[in-house]
Enzyme design. Structure first.
Site, mmCIF file in Angstrom:
data_model
loop_
_atom_site.group_PDB
_atom_site.id
_atom_site.type_symbol
_atom_site.label_atom_id
_atom_site.label_comp_id
_atom_site.label_asym_id
_atom_site.label_seq_id
_atom_site.Cartn_x
_atom_site.Cartn_y
_atom_site.Cartn_z
ATOM 1 N N SER A 62 0.891 -1.104 0.143
ATOM 2 C CA SER A 62 0.130 -0.027 0.083
ATOM 3 C C SER A 62 0.865 1.186 0.061
ATOM 4 O O SER A 62 2.119 1.220 0.645
ATOM 5 C CB SER A 62 -0.919 -0.012 1.282
ATOM 6 O OG SER A 62 -1.751 1.199 1.253
ATOM 7 N N TYR A 117 -1.442 0.185 10.087
ATOM 8 C CA TYR A 117 -1.656 -0.382 8.617
ATOM 9 C C TYR A 117 -0.512 -0.102 7.806
ATOM 10 O O TYR A 117 0.105 -1.119 7.322
ATOM 11 C CB TYR A 117 -2.766 0.157 8.103
ATOM 12 C CG TYR A 117 -3.200 -0.303 6.671
ATOM 13 C CD1 TYR A 117 -3.582 -1.805 6.453
ATOM 14 C CD2 TYR A 117 -2.931 0.635 5.447
ATOM 15 C CE1 TYR A 117 -3.984 -2.070 5.164
ATOM 16 C CE2 TYR A 117 -3.406 0.046 4.136
ATOM 17 C CZ TYR A 117 -3.730 -1.278 4.234
ATOM 18 O OH TYR A 117 -4.029 -1.766 2.961
#
Lengths: 438, 247
Positions: free
Chosen positions: B139, B152
C-alpha cells in the site's frame, strides 16, 4: 465517496452510496440507513433512470454494481442466472462469444439486470419479443421482512408480477435468471428508409415491422409545415452467418459539464436537418455491428453532460393503437410549436404481447420519447399539454424516465399500483413513489 | 498457453477483479480464502467468464500450519504455477489500535505476518520451479507513517522490505517479485471510509495496472500512477513540516 444522481440529473438530489459486494452487506446497509432516520433506502444500479425513480427517500442507496457475478450458466440452452448488479454490457461480453444475445435490448447496455427487471425495459423488438420481463425465468429477492425468496411466473407469481416493472420497491433483487436468444453472428442486417411525414412512418411500420425483429424510427421534432414528421425508419435482423465478436469499448467521453446546455433550438435545428439529409437515398441496406445498431448513444460516455448542470428531462409516452396515429401527430405538433426538444425523437410501434409486470410501461400502441433541457416554466407548460393529450387517449408515461407526472395521472394510468404498494418492502421507498402515491 | 494463477485472499475486491482478467484469457485459477460460500460463488463466475479450471482452498492465512499444505495442493493441482498473488488484508481501525493492544497485534499479524508466511511458502516452491512471478499487495500507506493509519502503514512497510529482500534472493532463480502499492480503491475493505472521489478508482482499473506490471516484470507498481508522485512528495517532506500536517 462520489454521490449519485439520476441520468437526467433532475431533480438534483445527490444520493450517498452504500457499496454492496455480497448479499450479507445488504441488511447491514439497510440498518445503517434506518438509523440515519432520513427515511427508506433503495437499490441503485447504473443510475440510468432519468428522473427520480432511482432516488431513495432517504438520499441513501445500496450501490449494487459489484454484485455482478454469474451464478450459473447453461450454454446449451442459453439460460444464465446472474447477480442483479451485472450490466447488460457485461452479460453480452460473456454470452455473445458463445452464440447468445439479450432477448430484449434497451437503448443502452449500461443498465444492470436488476434495473432491466425493475423497469421491465423494452427495445426495438417489442413487437416480436415483448418486454425484458417476458424472458425472465426466475428472480431471487431479499426482503427485509421475509429474507431471501425466489419467485417466478409459477412460484409466488404475485410477487413476481409486482417485481417486474416494480421499480425496485418489492425487495432488493439479488439474482435474475434470463433466457437468452441464439445468434449466428454479432452483425445486424439493417435497412433504413427515409420518410417525409408521420403518415409515411405508420405505413412503413405496418408494411415492414412483421418481417423484421427490430424496428424503430428517429423523427425530427422541430420540423414544421411541410417537413413536419420527417425522419428515418430503421429495421434490422441478426445476420444469419458471420463472426461472434464483442464490440470494443468506445473511448469517447464528455469530460466535463458545460456551464449551460449545448442543446438549444439553434444547435438542434442544424443537427436535425443534417441528420435527416445524411441519407440521401430513400432506402438503404447495409450490415452493421450490433453495438452501434442497438446502443448508438453509448458511444459517447456521459452524454447526459451536454445538457449542462441543470440537467434534462426525457418525455416518453405510449398511446394505444386505436388512435395512436392522430394523438402522436398532435403531440408532435405541440412539441414543434414549443421549439424545444432533443436531437431526435424516438418513435416505436409496440406490439400486442402482454407484459408480465403489473406496472410495465409498454402496451399495444405507439411510443414516443425525446429529451428536453431542464427549463422550469417552459417544460412545465409543454408537459401539461402533452400529458392531457396522452391521458385523454388512454396512454401513459414511463416511470423510468419521469420527473414530473402527476399523482392523478399516475394512478389513472397504472391502476395496479396499489397491488405493488401492498407488496412493497417497508424499508424501500423512492422519491418517485412518494411523489405519485402519497 | 494457459497460465496457472494462484491467489491468496481471492475474495478481496482487487483479487476478484484480477482473477476475472485471467479467467477471460482462459487461465487455470487456484483460489485461497476463508469463506467457502464466497469462494464457490467467485469460482462459478470465473468459469462462466472463460476460466479453464478453478480450484478453491479454504484457509485462514493466520493459521500458518495450513500454508504449506496450500502450496503443495496448488502445485499438485496444476503441476506448476506461473503467477501467485497474495492479496489478503484488512483495514484496521487506527483509533482502536491506539488503545486496544490485542487488537493492534492481531491486525499486524493479519496484514504483515500472515502475508510474509505465505510469501515464505511460495518462495520455496517457486525457487525449485525456477520461474514465475510473485505479486504482493502492499500500500502507499507503507511509504511513510502517517497519523491516520500508521499501524496499517507499518504492516505494509514490513511487506515492502520483505519483498525487496525476497526479490534479490529469487532473482538468481529466475523468479520475479512485484509489490503493488494501490492508492484509494473502492472495495469492500474501504466501503466504510469517506474516500475523496477524485482520487478513488475502481478495482477493475487497478487490476489492469497489476496485470500489465506482472507482464512487464515491474518491481514496484503505484496504481493509479499518480500515487508515485504524491508519495514522492510525502516521502521527501522534512520531518519538521511532516509532523505538523494532518495526513
Amino acid at each position: 465517496m462520489r454521490q449519485f444522481l439520476s441520468w437526467g440529473r433532475y431533480p438534483h438530489l445527490p444520493q450517498t452510496p452504500h457499496p454492496i459486494n455480497w448479499p450479507e452487506d445488504i441488511s447491514r446497509a439497510l440498518k445503517m440507513i434506518a438509523i440515519s432516520g432520513q427515511g427508506a433506502g433503495l437499490a441503485f444500479g447504473c443510475g440510468r433512470s432519468y428522473g427520480d425513480s432511482c432516488l431513495a427517500e432517504s438520499g441513501h442507496v445500496l450501490a449494487m454494481q459489484h454484485m455482478d457475478r454469474v451464478i450459473s450458466a447453461d450454454w446449451d440452452n442459453g439460460v444464465i442466472l446472474a447477480q442483479a448488479g451485472m450490466t447488460l454490457a457485461e452479460l453480452i461480453r460473456i454470452a455473445l462469444p458463445k452464440g447468445w444475445f439479450l432477448p430484449v435490448s434497451p437503448g443502452t447496455k449500461f443498465v444492470t439486470l436488476g434495473g432491466a427487471v425493475a423497469n421491465d425495459v423494452h427495445g426495438k423488438n417489442h413487437h416480436v419479443n415483448g418486454t425484458f420481463g417476458r424472458h425472465v425465468r426466475q428472480l431471487v429477492i431479499q426482503r427485509s421482512d421475509e429474507g431471501v425468496i425466489q419467485c417466478s411466473p409459477f412460484q409466488r407469481p404475485d410477487l413476481f408480477s409486482a417485481t417486474v416493472g416494480g421499480l425496485g420497491l418489492t425487495g432488493i433483487i439479488l439474482g435474475v435468471e434470463v433466457q437468452l436468444r441464439p445468434i449466428n453472428s454479432s452483425q445486424i442486417d439493417q435497412r433504413s428508409y427515409r420518410f417525409g411525414e408521420l403518415d409515411e412512418f405508420f405505413d412503413l411500420s405496418r408494411l415492414h415491422d412483421a418481417s423484421n425483429e427490430y424496428a424503430v424510427a428517429w423523427v425530427d421534432c422541430l420540423a414544421i409545415g411541410k417537413q413536419s414528421g420527417r425522419g428515418h425508419y430503421i429495421v434490422g435482423n441478426h445476420s444469419q452467418s458471420g463472426l461472434l465478436e464483442v464490440a470494443k469499448a468506445s473511448g469517447l467521453s464528455m469530460p466535463f459539464d458545460p456551464p449551460i446546455s449545448l442543446i438549444n433550438s439553434a444547435s438542434l435545428r442544424i443537427f436535425n436537418t443534417l441528420y435527416y439529409h445524411r441519407q440521401q437515398r430513400k432506402e438503404f441496406n447495409n450490415t452493421v455491428d450490433y453495438d452501434p445498431f442497438f446502443y448508438p448513444l453509448d458511444r459517447l460516455q456521459h452524454w447526459n453532460r451536454i445538457y449542462g448542470r441543470a440537467g434534462f428531462q426525457q418525455y416518453q409516452c405510449i398511446v394505444p393503437e386505436s388512435n395512436g396515429r392522430e394523438v402522436i401527430g398532435e403531440i408532435m405538433q405541440q412539441i414543434a410549436k414549443s421549439g424545444t426538444g432533443s436531437f431526435l425523437a424516438v418513435l416505436k410501434q409496440c406490439g400486442p404481447l402482454p407484459s408480465p409486470g403489473l406496472m410495465s410501461f409498454p402496451m399495444h400502441g405507439v411510443s414516443l420519447a425525446l429529451d428536453f433541457p431542464q427549463r422550469d416554466p417552459l417544460n412545465g407548460r409543454l408537459f401539461k399539454k402533452l400529458d392531457a393529450l396522452v391521458h385523454e387517449a388512454g396512454g401513459r408515461l414511463y416511470p423510468a424516465k419521469d420527473a414530473h407526472m402527476s399523482s392523478t395521472h399516475f394512478k389513472q394510468a397504472y391502476p395496479q399500483w396499489e397491488r405493488v404498494e401492498a407488496l412493497r418492502d417497508p424499508q424501500l421507498l423512492s422519491q418517485f413513489w412518494k411523489r405519485v402515491t402519497q | 498457453m494457459n497460465q496457472n494463477i494462484l491467489i491468496v485472499g481471492a475474495t478481496s475486491g482487487i483479487a476478484e477483479a484480477l482473477a476475472r482478467r485471467y479467467a477471460a484469457e482462459g487461465a487455470n485459477l487456484f483460489l485461497v480464502g476463508r469463506n467457502l460460500e464466497k469462494l464457490q460463488t467467485i469460482a462459478s463466475d470465473l468459469l462462466a467468464r472463460g476460466a479453464m479450471g478453478v480450484q478453491t482452498f479454504i484457509m485462514d492465512a493466520n493459521n500458518s500450519d495450513l500454508i504449506s499444505a496450500m502450496t503443495v495442493s496448488a502445485w499438485a493441482t496444476f503441476g506448476s504455477i506461473d503467477i501467485a498473488i497474495v492479496a489478503h488484508g484488512t483495514l484496521p481501525d487506527q483509533q482502536r489500535t491506539e488503545i486496544d493492544i490485542p487488537y493492534a497485534i492481531s491486525e499486524l499479524r493479519t496484514n504483515a505476518e500472515s502475508v510474509i508466511a505465505c510469501l515464505i511458502a511460495l518462495a520455496a516452491k517457486f525457487e525449485i520451479q525456477g520461474s514465475g512471478v510473485i505479486a504482493v499487495i502492499g500500500s502507499v500507506a507503507g511509504d511513510r507513517g502517517r497519523a491516520s493509519n500508521y499501524l496499517y502503514g507499518a504492516a505494509k512497510a514490513a511487506l515492502d522490505t520483505f519483498a525487496s529482500g525476497l526479490r534479490v534472493r529469487l532473482f538468481k532463480s529466475g523468479v520475479h517479485v512485484l509489490i503493488v502499492k494501490p492508492g484509494f480503491v473502492a472495495t469492500a475493505m474501504t466501503a466504510d471510509l469517506d474516500l475523496p472521489a477524485l482520487l478513488t478508482v475502481t478495482p477493475e482499473k487497478v487490476s489492469l495496472d497489476i496485470q500489465r506490471a506482472i507482464n512487464k516484470r515491474k518491481n514496484v507498481l503505484y496504481t493509479p500512477w499518480f500515487w508515485s508522485l504524491i508519495m514522492l512528495i510525502i516521502r521527501w517532506l522534512p520531518i519538521v513540516v511532516f509532523k505538523r500536517l494532518k495526513l
